[in-house]
Structure formats: structure tokens, C-alpha cells
Enzyme design. Structure first.
Site, short mmCIF file in Angstrom:
data_model
loop_
_atom_site.label_atom_id
_atom_site.label_comp_id
_atom_site.label_asym_id
_atom_site.label_seq_id
_atom_site.Cartn_x
_atom_site.Cartn_y
_atom_site.Cartn_z
N THR A 183 26.09 -8.35 -34.38
CA THR A 183 25.75 -8.87 -33.12
C THR A 183 24.39 -8.42 -32.80
O THR A 183 23.77 -7.50 -33.34
CB THR A 183 26.82 -8.04 -32.12
OG1 THR A 183 26.41 -6.86 -32.03
CG2 THR A 183 28.31 -8.02 -32.51
N LYS A 184 23.88 -8.85 -31.82
CA LYS A 184 22.56 -8.96 -31.37
C LYS A 184 22.32 -7.26 -30.97
O LYS A 184 21.28 -6.62 -31.17
CB LYS A 184 22.09 -9.76 -30.33
CG LYS A 184 20.72 -9.85 -29.88
CD LYS A 184 20.68 -10.97 -28.87
CE LYS A 184 19.01 -10.99 -28.67
NZ LYS A 184 18.67 -12.19 -27.57
N ASP A 207 32.29 -0.42 -24.12
CA ASP A 207 31.72 0.64 -23.46
C ASP A 207 32.14 2.35 -23.52
O ASP A 207 33.21 2.23 -23.23
CB ASP A 207 31.76 0.51 -21.99
CG ASP A 207 30.80 -0.75 -21.50
OD1 ASP A 207 29.93 -1.06 -22.14
OD2 ASP A 207 31.05 -1.48 -20.38
N ASP A 264 28.36 2.95 -31.55
CA ASP A 264 27.12 3.77 -31.69
C ASP A 264 27.20 5.26 -31.06
O ASP A 264 26.26 6.28 -31.57
CB ASP A 264 25.86 3.25 -31.04
CG ASP A 264 26.19 3.16 -29.76
OD1 ASP A 264 26.78 2.49 -29.00
OD2 ASP A 264 24.90 3.83 -28.62
N GLU A 295 24.50 -5.00 -31.84
CA GLU A 295 24.33 -3.99 -33.05
C GLU A 295 22.73 -3.96 -33.64
O GLU A 295 22.42 -2.75 -34.24
CB GLU A 295 25.29 -4.68 -34.06
CG GLU A 295 25.56 -3.99 -35.36
CD GLU A 295 26.69 -4.67 -36.08
OE1 GLU A 295 27.02 -4.18 -37.14
OE2 GLU A 295 27.08 -5.66 -35.75
#
Length: 520
Positions: free
Chosen positions: A190-191, A117, A153, A193
């Protein structure tokens, strides 16, 4: 909508599963796994898809995951049991507290931190996982050839992480010239990602080694998929074809293949793109892959029948509320089939307040069904238990319905659940900004001041007070407390910025800047 993210809880979490460890003391890892193979750690594993993929791919390695999401832990344990993966162990709690208890120095072969986070606001800095202390902790726990892999991100957070890890003398950036990798083809996605990649967002990857590369450590990897710029090489057909073939050959999964197909479409190679899209469909791992592939197929070829087939496959693989929500949104946008979307929205109803807020938002946007959206909000209210639940739901109710009375009731429940000054600071700006209730807002400011503990708390409150009410006297008092409590250079730099911006007090700001430089 305010951004509120998950936080650790002090609540006891007990699940009868041998893979879940009660880590109040260091485990005997050899006994736990029945071998002496290297141990790799993931911090914050979400729903566990990365750990599952790694444990499946590397059966001779042992994997430990630490997270404080009880729902995520249950999902990981269930999937590990179903797949009979005995090389995974799971720990509930805050990684910063658990790592010193779990591992000896020099014990970890690798550490993965995927999309922590970012907590982008300065007042939430103390909640960020990535800080110099964690960089140091991970460095001493790595083996001599160990690696740390980071992904985010958020560009500001990426730069911040790089600063901390570059400054750690026990670690070396594997890509010192560029700092970041644009891709990493040797690790599964990862999902979470993939959702960024499909949306076209840039991801920043960092990799650090424990010691200089002596040939024993895993080699750094380059970009997984070649970026092909068709206009730049439009006069060189042979080169362009080679680049596309190389990219297709290097593709590791459906996500990579879809990107190659999209590039082929942009270059006018639609027949080739069709073949690559079919390969992507065969390689699809989950509902998300098929959902986005269907969108590309429809956009590139206008083939709604093919897209519908992919959407039906995606529906068969959907396994949570977010999958159904995203799928319904895609079907409504691409096929215009609102009946199908409505059926999927019904399947998307979950037991998670945030997911319900997202679902209601989609129902408003896609179907315009106010009654159904209100029903979802009421279900979310019944389930709300923590500060972030009430806070986020109140924002949604205000923004979507304009119902100030309902929002106020939820904000009051959020106020009762606030754990610290940052919670109340977030809340007060909504109370004043959305409801315009100055008296209530000032009372919350006073309560937030009573809970303030560090320089960031006091500076953030002073900023907010001055911006909302222009109360220079109250803000000045808080800034002085913030200065007195500042222990780190960044706290003093942020304080100096506030003094310049709000007060234009150059002399005070220069003095604070001078202290910041002395701590650099």
C-alpha cells in the site's frame, strides 16, 4: 500534536454506483459478481490502492472492501470505474458490524487488514479494531484453506494482535517459530506501507491459516528482499555479488529496487546502484516512489539534475494533497528550490483538516511563512466539523503560533463535539497542559466522568486527575468504580499498575492482580 484518528460515523452515505453496496442484509454474491469465484475481503482499505492492485492481479477472484472513510470510498469507486474493474464491491461502515451481515461462515478465501489505527493510549483501547472477538469472527468466516493477513508498523499493537490470533483455536500462525514475517513478497504494497519502508521503519507482518496446511492453501512467503550486510561479507566478493543479484532479481516493485540500490551504494557499488535506480524509476507506480528515489539519487551521487527530473515526474503523478506536500518538502530539502516547493504547497491545499494541519506545519518548517500558515489554519477552521478536527487544529495553533485565545476557542468547539469520555479525557489534558486553565479542566473532568461507561474510562480519568491535580480522594473514588466495572483480565492488570504507580497501594494492587490472574 495529539494523535486523533478516524472513526466510524452514523451519517448516511449514499453514492450512485453499482459497486457500492447498502449492506443491511446479506448480498447474493453470485448475482453481484456474476460468478462463483472465491471472495477476498480487505478491512479498512484507505484510498483503495491495495484492493485495486489485488483485483487487477487476480481477475478471477472477487474482492470486497469495508471502510468508513467517505473520501476513501469515493476514490476507490472512481478508480475501479476508470479501470473497469468489475470484481470489486465496496461497503461503508464498521467492519465488526458489517461482516456478520455480509458473509456466511466459511465463505471468505482471505482477509487482509493493513495498518489499522493502533490507538496507542490505554484509554482508547475500546476503539482498536483488533480484539479477540474480531479474531474469532474472522476465523469462522474463512474457508477451510483461508488465510488472514495482518500488517502494522506499531510493535505493541503487533504483539497484541499476535496474542489474540494465536489464542484463537480455529487459527494457526503460519510462521509459529518467529511469529512475524519481515516482509511479504506475494502481496502488493500500500502507499501507506511504502511510506514506512522508505522512512526506514520496521513493519510487522502476521499470517494465519484456518486449518493445518494440507498443500491446498497458499504457501507462506519469506522476505521479499534479501538483507545484505556488506561489512559482514566484505572479504567474499562472489558471495556478496550473488546476494545483490538475488535481491535485485527478487525485487517486486520500485520500493524493493530502491532498497537494493541503497544497499549497493552502502557497499560502494555505485555504478551498479545507478542501474538499479534507473530500473526503480521505470517501475515507479506513484509520486511517492519517485519522490524517495530522487532523494536517494541526490544523496548517493549529488546528481541534482537527475533528482530534479525524477521530482518532475513525481509532480506529474501526484494525485492528492499529501503527495504535493511530501514532494514540496523533499524538493526544498534536496534541491533547496523554495520557489518550486511553494508552488507545490499551493497545490497541496485540500479539503481535509488533518492534511491542512500537516501542510501548515510544512510551510512553517520549509518557508517560515507565518502569514501563509495562519491562512491555512483559518481555512481548516472553516472546514472543521468533528471533534478530532477542532482538537487537532487547536493543538497546531497553540504549538505553531502560541495563540492561546484562538486555541481556547477551538478547544471549546471540540468540547461541544465530544462523543464520549475518551474524547473529553484527551481534551482536558490539552486544556490544562497548554492553557493552564485548572477550573475549565476540572469541569471537563466532571463531564468526562458523567460520560464514562467502562473500567478503562474511569481508570484513565483517575490516572489523569491524580497526575495533574494530585486529587487522591477523587481519583480513589474513580479507581473503585473502575474495579467494579472491570470484566476482563487486562482491565484489572492496568488498574493494578495504576494503583502501584500513583498510590503505592501494594495491598489493593495485589488484590486486583489476584482477580486478573483468575480471569487469565
Amino acid at each position: 500534536m495529539g494523535l486523533m484518528t478516524a472513526r466510524s460515523s452514523s451519517a448516511k452515505f449514499i453514492v450512485e454506483d453499482p459497486r457500492l453496496l447498502d449492506a443491511d442484509e446479506r448480498p447474493q454474491w453470485q448475482s453481484q459478481f456474476g460468478n462463483c469465484q472465491p471472495i477476498k475481503l480487505e478491512i479498512g482499505f484507505g484510498v483503495g490502492d491495495f484492493l485495486i492492485a489485488m483485483a487487477t492481479r487476480e481477475p478471477r477472484r472477487n474482492f470486497v472492501g469495508i471502510d468508513f472513510s467517505q473520501n476513501g470510498i469515493r476514490k476507490l469507486l472512481a478508480r475501479s470505474k476508470s479501470l473497469r474493474l468489475n470484481n470489486i464491491r465496496v461497503v461503508y461502515g464498521d467492519a465488526r458490524e458489517k461482516i456478520p451481515l455480509l458473509f456466511r461462515d466459511g465463505e471468505l478465501a482471505a482477509v487482509y487488514v493493513n495498518f489499522p489505527d493502533p490507538w496507542p493510549k490505554k484509554r482508547h483501547f475500546k476503539r482498536r479494531l483488533m480484539k479477540p472477538a474480531l479474531a474469532r469472527l474472522l476465523a469462522v468466516k474463512l474457508t477451510a484453506t483461508g488465510r488472514v493477513y495482518l500488517a502494522t508498523d506499531s510493535e505493541p499493537y503487533a504483539l497484541e494482535m499476535r496474542e489474540y490470533f494465536d489464542a484463537e483455536p480455529l487459527l494457526q500462525n503460519v510462521n509459529p517459530a518467529a511469529g512475524f514475517f519481515a516482509d511479504r513478497d506475494h502481496l502488493p504494497k500500500t502507499k501507506y506501507e511504502k511510506s514506512f519502508i522508505y522512512a526506514g521503519d520496521k513493519i510487522h507482518y502476521l499470517e494465519y491459516s484456518r486449518s493445518p496446511d494440507d498443500g491446498k492453501a497458499e504457501k507462506p512467503r519469506g522476505d521479499a528482499v534479501a538483507t545484505v550486510s556488506a561489512p559482514a561479507i566484505k572479504n567474499d566478493v562472489a558471495r556478496r555479488t550473488k546476494n545483490f543479484r538475488d535481491a535485485e532479481a527478487k525485487a517486486k516493485d520500485a520500493c524493493d529496487l530502491k532498497r537494493v540500490g541503497d544497499d549497493l551504494v552502502d557497499a560502494g557499488e555505485k555504478q551498479w546502484a545507478k542501474k538499479v535506480y534507473r530500473k526503480a524509476a521505470d517501475a515507479a507506480e506513484d509520486s511517492l516512489d519517485l519522490n524517495w528515489l530522487a532523494y536517494s539519487v541526490a544523496a548517493a551521487f549529488g546528481d541534482k539534475e537527475w533528482a530534479a527530473r525524477l521530482y518532475r515526474q513525481a509532480e506529474g503523478r501526484a494525485d492528492d494533497g499529501l503527495d504535493f506536500n511530501w514532494l514540496a518538502f523533499g524538493i526544498a530539502e534536496t534541491l533547496g528550490d523554495k520557489d518550486w516547493a511553494a508552488r507545490l504547497f499551493r497545490q497541496a491545499e485540500s479539503e481535509n483538516v488533518r492534511e491542512l494541519c500537516d501542510l501548515a506545519d510544512s510551510i512553517f518548517a520549509v518557508l517560515g511563512d507565518r502569514r501563509w500558515g495562519i491562512k491555512i489554519f483559518r481555512k481548516a477552521e472553516e472546514m472543521a466539523a468533528e471533534f478530532s478536527d477542532f482538537y487537532e487544529l487547536a493543538d497546531c495553533v497553540y504549538l505553531k503560533l502560541g495563540d492561546k485565545d484562538w486555541a481556547a476557542r477551538l478547544y471549546r468547539q471540540a468540547e461541544d463535539k465530544a462523543e464520549d469520555s475518551s474524547d473529553l479525557h484527551s481534551l482536558v489534558e490539552c486544556i490544562y497542559g497548554n492553557l493552564g486553565d485548572a477550573e475549565w479542566a476540572k469541569n471537563v473532568y466532571r463531564n468526562a466522568e458523567s460520560l464514562a461507561r467502562d473500567s478503562g474510562d474511569f481508570r484513565g480519568l483517575a490516572d489523569s486527575l491524580y497526575e495533574n491535580f494530585g486529587d487522591a480522594e477523587w481519583a480513589t473514588r474513580l479507581y473503585k468504580v473502575a474495579e467494579g466495572k472491570a470484566a476482563e483480565g487486562y482491565e484489572l492488570r492496568w488498574l493494578a499498575e495504576s494503583l502501584r504507580k500513583n498510590f503505592g497501594n501494594a495491598e489493593w494492587a495485589r488484590r486486583v492482580d489476584g482477580r486478573a490472574k483468575s480471569k487469565a
